[in-house]
Scaffold this active site. Structure first.
Site, PDB file in Angstrom:
ATOM      1  N   LYS A 202       0.838  -1.216   0.000  1.00 50.40           N
ATOM      2  CA  LYS A 202       0.000   0.000   0.000  1.00 50.40           C
ATOM      3  C   LYS A 202       0.866   1.257   0.000  1.00 50.40           C
ATOM      4  CE  LYS A 202      -3.296   2.921   0.494  1.00 50.40           C
ATOM      5  NZ  LYS A 202      -4.236   3.215  -0.587  1.00 50.40           N
ATOM      6  N   CYS A 256      -3.324  10.960   1.665  1.00 53.41           N
ATOM      7  CA  CYS A 256      -2.750   9.703   1.159  1.00 53.41           C
ATOM      8  C   CYS A 256      -1.388   9.955   0.538  1.00 53.41           C
ATOM      9  CB  CYS A 256      -3.690   9.089   0.123  1.00 53.41           C
ATOM     10  SG  CYS A 256      -5.379   9.081   0.662  1.00 53.41           S
TER      11      CYS A 256
HETATM   12  N1  SAJ Z   1      -2.120  15.190  -8.210  1.00 47.71           N
HETATM   13  C1  SAJ Z   1      -1.281  15.928  -9.029  1.00 47.71           C
HETATM   14  N2  SAJ Z   1      -1.007  15.453 -10.276  1.00 47.71           N
HETATM   15  C2  SAJ Z   1      -1.545  14.271 -10.736  1.00 47.71           C
HETATM   16  C3  SAJ Z   1      -2.399  13.532  -9.883  1.00 47.71           C
HETATM   17  C4  SAJ Z   1      -2.677  14.015  -8.619  1.00 47.71           C
HETATM   18  O1  SAJ Z   1      -0.796  17.005  -8.652  1.00 47.71           O
HETATM   19  O2  SAJ Z   1      -1.291  13.908 -11.883  1.00 47.71           O
HETATM   20  C5  SAJ Z   1      -2.420  15.698  -6.869  1.00 47.71           C
HETATM   21  C6  SAJ Z   1      -3.904  15.957  -6.678  1.00 47.71           C
HETATM   22  O3  SAJ Z   1      -4.243  17.269  -7.071  1.00 47.71           O
HETATM   23  C7  SAJ Z   1      -4.055  15.761  -5.185  1.00 47.71           C
HETATM   24  C8  SAJ Z   1      -3.002  14.710  -4.842  1.00 47.71           C
HETATM   25  O4  SAJ Z   1      -2.079  14.704  -5.923  1.00 47.71           O
HETATM   26  O5  SAJ Z   1      -3.737  16.961  -4.512  1.00 47.71           O
HETATM   27  C9  SAJ Z   1      -3.556  13.301  -4.643  1.00 47.71           C
HETATM   28  O6  SAJ Z   1      -4.397  13.051  -5.712  1.00 47.71           O
HETATM   29  P1  SAJ Z   1      -4.813  11.529  -6.131  1.00 47.71           P
HETATM   30  O7  SAJ Z   1      -5.438  11.631  -7.477  1.00 47.71           O
HETATM   31  O8  SAJ Z   1      -3.675  10.639  -5.969  1.00 47.71           O
HETATM   32  O9  SAJ Z   1      -5.969  11.174  -5.114  1.00 47.71           O
HETATM   33  P2  SAJ Z   1      -6.039  10.389  -3.731  1.00 47.71           P
HETATM   34  O10 SAJ Z   1      -4.935  10.777  -2.841  1.00 47.71           O
HETATM   35  O11 SAJ Z   1      -7.429  10.592  -3.278  1.00 47.71           O
HETATM   36  O12 SAJ Z   1      -5.941   8.799  -4.140  1.00 47.71           O
HETATM   37  C10 SAJ Z   1      -4.773   8.052  -4.022  1.00 47.71           C
HETATM   38  C11 SAJ Z   1      -4.928   6.862  -4.992  1.00 47.71           C
HETATM   39  N3  SAJ Z   1      -3.687   6.116  -5.025  1.00 47.71           N
HETATM   40  C12 SAJ Z   1      -3.160   5.792  -6.251  1.00 47.71           C
HETATM   41  O13 SAJ Z   1      -3.663   6.161  -7.286  1.00 47.71           O
HETATM   42  C13 SAJ Z   1      -1.922   4.947  -6.232  1.00 47.71           C
HETATM   43  C14 SAJ Z   1      -6.048   5.961  -4.519  1.00 47.71           C
HETATM   44  O14 SAJ Z   1      -6.124   4.805  -5.341  1.00 47.71           O
HETATM   45  C15 SAJ Z   1      -5.775   5.535  -3.079  1.00 47.71           C
HETATM   46  O15 SAJ Z   1      -6.798   4.687  -2.596  1.00 47.71           O
HETATM   47  C16 SAJ Z   1      -5.727   6.778  -2.212  1.00 47.71           C
HETATM   48  O16 SAJ Z   1      -4.619   7.588  -2.676  1.00 47.71           O
HETATM   49  C17 SAJ Z   1      -5.522   6.349  -0.781  1.00 47.71           C
HETATM   50  O17 SAJ Z   1      -6.526   6.431  -0.025  1.00 47.71           O
HETATM   51  O18 SAJ Z   1      -4.435   5.854  -0.474  1.00 47.71           O
END
Ligand code: SAJ
Length: 426
Positions: A202, A256
């Protein structure tokens, strides 16, 4: 069968509703009586598509109820917060408290599952002794496992069922018994392993995503210096069949990707220099945007008179698009920097965030944000922001300036006369 879920948050509530919807009796436990009352009234305290209907349905059918007290059950799922402290170390107090609650009602044959994202060895070294304190032996008298969740806010209801699950037991029979339970509501494939491998899996899923976002952010920083458009560079690089670089942004928020990789670093800092560097780079992005805003506005009159005070409007404050969650939002950090240092007037419009939320400058309409603004920052690419009437709204500004932090509105520079368009990463 009866399932007890400890922790009614962004994971506990959808998980409880999904399990109840498979016909199993579920009791959700949370010390926050407001949440307990909301759930028992079939009211959802968080925003998540499809979840309110699911919750109401299982409550109406008497399959889910909430309480502040743990009750005996056959399966216990611990989905409590695992935050990080100021020193970027994991805080496991909630896991300890929930585990002690379970230990007080544990009986032979029960299954205990930690779903909260936790540092390696939490299940085996922290939880096991607490659960065995009543004389039962883990792995034989009861079963103990870790099963991290991977759902993404906005698609939780669907992904809780369709995603593959990793289930790590403190021994093989614990993994098997736990897998049998999850198969009652998970349609994705179940992969069994040991508890510590599941914990590391994870953490590394989110560390990989954090490092990928960090390289996108580094490309953005470089592009601003070199004079190219980072979004175009990344878009073209991703045409390569084996390249998949994520998108730059004003920072990485949420609980996360902004936190989990630090659990890896805290396990052994010397062994994780890349993950640490990536996290520090992502954490530098809000301040970089604050500096860019100051450059765009030619500095700020510190505490200057009304004529010097700049009004800066933000479209979006949540940590990512189409969610109401603004925990650890990088936009909030930028707003705080502006408020603390520059004396600027701030207005924030976010259609997903409750108007009562404790966000400085929160306004109810885009008009209130754009009126007399010297700069508008598109900070979160909510779906709604692709449909605003920007011709009319920019007509309300004192100065027509747009700082697009998400490459969401590049066409506006050609469409709106007199608009100064700035782009993160160029
Ligand atoms: N972000 C960027 N650029 C990107 C993607 C995201 O700057 O290309 C930023 C977003 O704006 C945000 C942060 O990163 O601020 C996190 O965004 P996220 O899309 O990763 O969303 P989370 O944190 O809700 O989801 C992640 C996911 N993990 C993965 O994709 C490996 C999700 O599957 C997990 O379940 C979740 O973390 C978790 O709960 O761990």
């Amino acid at each position: 069968m009866k399932v007890c879920i400890l922790g009614l948050g962004y994971i506990g509530i959808p998980t409880a509703a999904t399990i109840a919807n498979s016909g199993i009796n579920v009791i959700g436990v949370d010390p926050n009586t407001k949440i307990v009352d909301a759930i028992n009234a079939g009211k959802l305290p968080i925003e998540e598509p499809g979840l309110a209907e699911l919750l109401k349905s299982v409550c109406d059918r008497g399959l889910l109820k909430a309480s502040a007290e743990v009750e005996p059950a056959d399966v216990f799922i611990i989905a409590v917060p695992t935050p990080m402290n100021e020193e970027k170390k994991p805080v496991l107090d909630y896991v300890k408290a929930a585990t002690s609650s379970v230990a007080s009602v544990l009986k032979k044959g029960d299954i205990v599952v930690l779903e909260s994202t936790s540092p390696p060895r939490t299940t085996a070294d922290l939880m096991r002794p607490i659960l065995e304190s009543g004389g039962l032996t883990a792995g034989t008298d009861f079963y103990l496992a870790h099963s991290p969740e991977r759902v993404i806010p906005g698609r939780m209801v669907e992904e809780l069922i369709s995603n593959d699950r990793v289930i790590g037991g403190i021994n093989a029979v614990s993994a098997e018994k736990t897998a049998e339970f999850y198969k009652k509501f998970v349609q994705g494939e179940i992969h069994t392993t040991d508890a510590t491998t599941a914990e590391m899996c994870k953490l590394l899923e989110n560390s990989f995503r954090g490092v990928n976002i960090a390289i996108a952010n580094e490309i953005a920083i470089l592009s601003e210096k070199v004079g190219v458009n980072a979004w175009e560079v990344i878009n073209l690089a991703n045409k390569h069949p084996r390249v998949n670089i994520l998108q730059p942004g004003p920072g990485v928020g949420g609980h996360c990707i902004a936190i989990d990789p630090w659990f890896v670093v805290s396990a052994d800092e010397q062994s994780a220099p890349l993950i640490k560097a990536a996290m520090l780079l992502n954490e530098s992005m809000p301040y970089r945007q604050f500096k860019r805003i100051k450059e765009i506005l030619g500095g700020f009159a510190i505490g200057g008179g009304n004529s010097d005070r700049k009004k800066i409007a933000f479209l979006g404050a949540a940590f990512k698009p189409n969610t109401d969650d603004f925990r650890h939002s990088p936009v909030i950090e930028i707003i705080e920097l502006l408020s603390d240092i520059s004396g600027a007037e701030i207005a924030v419009f976010d259609p997903h965030i409750d108007s009562e939320a404790a966000i400085k400058g929160l306004v109810d309409s885009p008009e209130d944000a754009f009126k007399d603004a010297d700069l508008v920052c598109l900070a979160v690419h909510h779906d709604e922001f692709y449909k605003l009437d920007y011709h009319r709204l920019f007509g309300l500004c004192r100065n027509k300036r747009l700082f697009d932090m998400r490459n969401a509105l590049p066409n506006l520079q050609a469409e709106i006369t007199g608009l100064d368009y700035y782009l993160l990463g160029r």
